[in-house]
Design a protein around this motif. Sequence first.
Motif, PDB file in Angstrom:
ATOM      1  N   LYS A 139       0.829  -1.213   0.000  1.00 52.80           N
ATOM      2  CA  LYS A 139       0.000   0.000   0.000  1.00 52.80           C
ATOM      3  C   LYS A 139       0.861   1.261   0.000  1.00 52.80           C
ATOM      4  O   LYS A 139       0.539   2.236  -0.690  1.00 52.80           O
ATOM      5  CB  LYS A 139      -0.954   0.014   1.195  1.00 52.80           C
ATOM      6  CG  LYS A 139      -2.047  -1.006   1.106  1.00 52.80           C
ATOM      7  CD  LYS A 139      -2.981  -0.696  -0.039  1.00 52.80           C
ATOM      8  CE  LYS A 139      -4.126  -1.695  -0.069  1.00 52.80           C
ATOM      9  NZ  LYS A 139      -5.007  -1.499  -1.198  1.00 52.80           N
ATOM     10  N   ILE A 140       1.935   1.262   0.761  1.00 55.18           N
ATOM     11  CA  ILE A 140       2.837   2.422   0.788  1.00 55.18           C
ATOM     12  C   ILE A 140       3.498   2.600  -0.570  1.00 55.18           C
ATOM     13  O   ILE A 140       3.594   3.712  -1.095  1.00 55.18           O
ATOM     14  CB  ILE A 140       3.894   2.277   1.902  1.00 55.18           C
ATOM     15  CG1 ILE A 140       3.225   2.352   3.276  1.00 55.18           C
ATOM     16  CG2 ILE A 140       4.983   3.335   1.766  1.00 55.18           C
ATOM     17  CD1 ILE A 140       2.507   3.636   3.569  1.00 55.18           C
ATOM     18  N   ARG A 141       3.943   1.497  -1.157  1.00 55.47           N
ATOM     19  CA  ARG A 141       4.558   1.563  -2.490  1.00 55.47           C
ATOM     20  C   ARG A 141       3.566   2.145  -3.497  1.00 55.47           C
ATOM     21  O   ARG A 141       3.913   3.009  -4.307  1.00 55.47           O
ATOM     22  CB  ARG A 141       5.031   0.183  -2.921  1.00 55.47           C
ATOM     23  CG  ARG A 141       5.789   0.200  -4.248  1.00 55.47           C
ATOM     24  CD  ARG A 141       6.252  -1.155  -4.656  1.00 55.47           C
ATOM     25  NE  ARG A 141       5.103  -2.062  -4.754  1.00 55.47           N
ATOM     26  CZ  ARG A 141       5.166  -3.363  -4.584  1.00 55.47           C
ATOM     27  NH1 ARG A 141       6.317  -3.952  -4.305  1.00 55.47           N
ATOM     28  NH2 ARG A 141       4.100  -4.110  -4.684  1.00 55.47           N
ATOM     29  N   GLU A 142       2.308   1.718  -3.437  1.00 55.37           N
ATOM     30  CA  GLU A 142       1.269   2.238  -4.330  1.00 55.37           C
ATOM     31  C   GLU A 142       1.034   3.726  -4.096  1.00 55.37           C
ATOM     32  O   GLU A 142       0.887   4.496  -5.050  1.00 55.37           O
ATOM     33  CB  GLU A 142      -0.046   1.480  -4.117  1.00 55.37           C
ATOM     34  CG  GLU A 142      -0.041   0.060  -4.603  1.00 55.37           C
ATOM     35  CD  GLU A 142      -1.274  -0.718  -4.156  1.00 55.37           C
ATOM     36  OE1 GLU A 142      -2.280  -0.086  -3.728  1.00 55.37           O
ATOM     37  OE2 GLU A 142      -1.246  -1.957  -4.223  1.00 55.37           O
ATOM     38  N   LEU A 143       0.986   4.131  -2.833  1.00 52.77           N
ATOM     39  CA  LEU A 143       0.741   5.535  -2.505  1.00 52.77           C
ATOM     40  C   LEU A 143       1.891   6.419  -2.987  1.00 52.77           C
ATOM     41  O   LEU A 143       1.669   7.486  -3.570  1.00 52.77           O
ATOM     42  CB  LEU A 143       0.531   5.704  -1.001  1.00 52.77           C
ATOM     43  CG  LEU A 143       0.202   7.113  -0.520  1.00 52.77           C
ATOM     44  CD1 LEU A 143      -1.071   7.650  -1.178  1.00 52.77           C
ATOM     45  CD2 LEU A 143       0.062   7.126   0.997  1.00 52.77           C
ATOM     46  N   VAL A 144       3.116   5.990  -2.767  1.00 53.08           N
ATOM     47  CA  VAL A 144       4.275   6.758  -3.231  1.00 53.08           C
ATOM     48  C   VAL A 144       4.242   6.881  -4.755  1.00 53.08           C
ATOM     49  O   VAL A 144       4.441   7.967  -5.314  1.00 53.08           O
ATOM     50  CB  VAL A 144       5.601   6.117  -2.747  1.00 53.08           C
ATOM     51  CG1 VAL A 144       6.805   6.732  -3.456  1.00 53.08           C
ATOM     52  CG2 VAL A 144       5.742   6.269  -1.238  1.00 53.08           C
ATOM     53  N   ALA A 145       3.952   5.787  -5.444  1.00 54.51           N
ATOM     54  CA  ALA A 145       3.872   5.817  -6.906  1.00 54.51           C
ATOM     55  C   ALA A 145       2.766   6.773  -7.371  1.00 54.51           C
ATOM     56  O   ALA A 145       2.951   7.529  -8.329  1.00 54.51           O
ATOM     57  CB  ALA A 145       3.634   4.413  -7.448  1.00 54.51           C
ATOM     58  N   GLU A 146       1.630   6.756  -6.683  1.00 52.82           N
ATOM     59  CA  GLU A 146       0.519   7.655  -7.020  1.00 52.82           C
ATOM     60  C   GLU A 146       0.923   9.116  -6.848  1.00 52.82           C
ATOM     61  O   GLU A 146       0.643   9.952  -7.709  1.00 52.82           O
ATOM     62  CB  GLU A 146      -0.684   7.346  -6.135  1.00 52.82           C
ATOM     63  CG  GLU A 146      -1.868   8.265  -6.342  1.00 52.82           C
ATOM     64  CD  GLU A 146      -2.974   8.015  -5.324  1.00 52.82           C
ATOM     65  OE1 GLU A 146      -3.537   9.007  -4.826  1.00 52.82           O
ATOM     66  OE2 GLU A 146      -3.276   6.847  -5.030  1.00 52.82           O
TER      67      GLU A 146
END
Length: 125
Positions: free
Chosen positions: A60-67
């Motif tokens: 989820k953190i990886r997704e948020l950073v990418a977003e």
Amino acid sequence: MHPFICAFTSELFYDGRLHSRAGLEKQEIKSAGRLQGAGLRYLAVEHEGNQSSSPEEVDKIRELVAEILASGTTWVDREGREALVTLEDILIIAPYNAQVFELQERVPGAVPEQLTSFKVRKLRS
């Protein structure tokens, strides 16, 4: 620190004695995505059986950073200047050192200075 973040940190670690500098209330995040405004954010992640690291949370953190990086997110500093958010502007605080190590492995480009555990932060206070 922005007053919203300072208030939380002050209450949690400093018995209400920590105060924000004047002008920092102007800082904010501007984005078409889910992160806007100022303050701390809580991202609930369901998982089961994890103890000192959670692959689900790291995902989820990886997704948020990418977003954040892909959406043209900007931030406004205390002088009112607006700039694009880069990976170097993002600090991730995790609950355990094992989680920090997993984030280092799975968040592309993240460096140790951007990742810290909550316990380490608390000891530094």
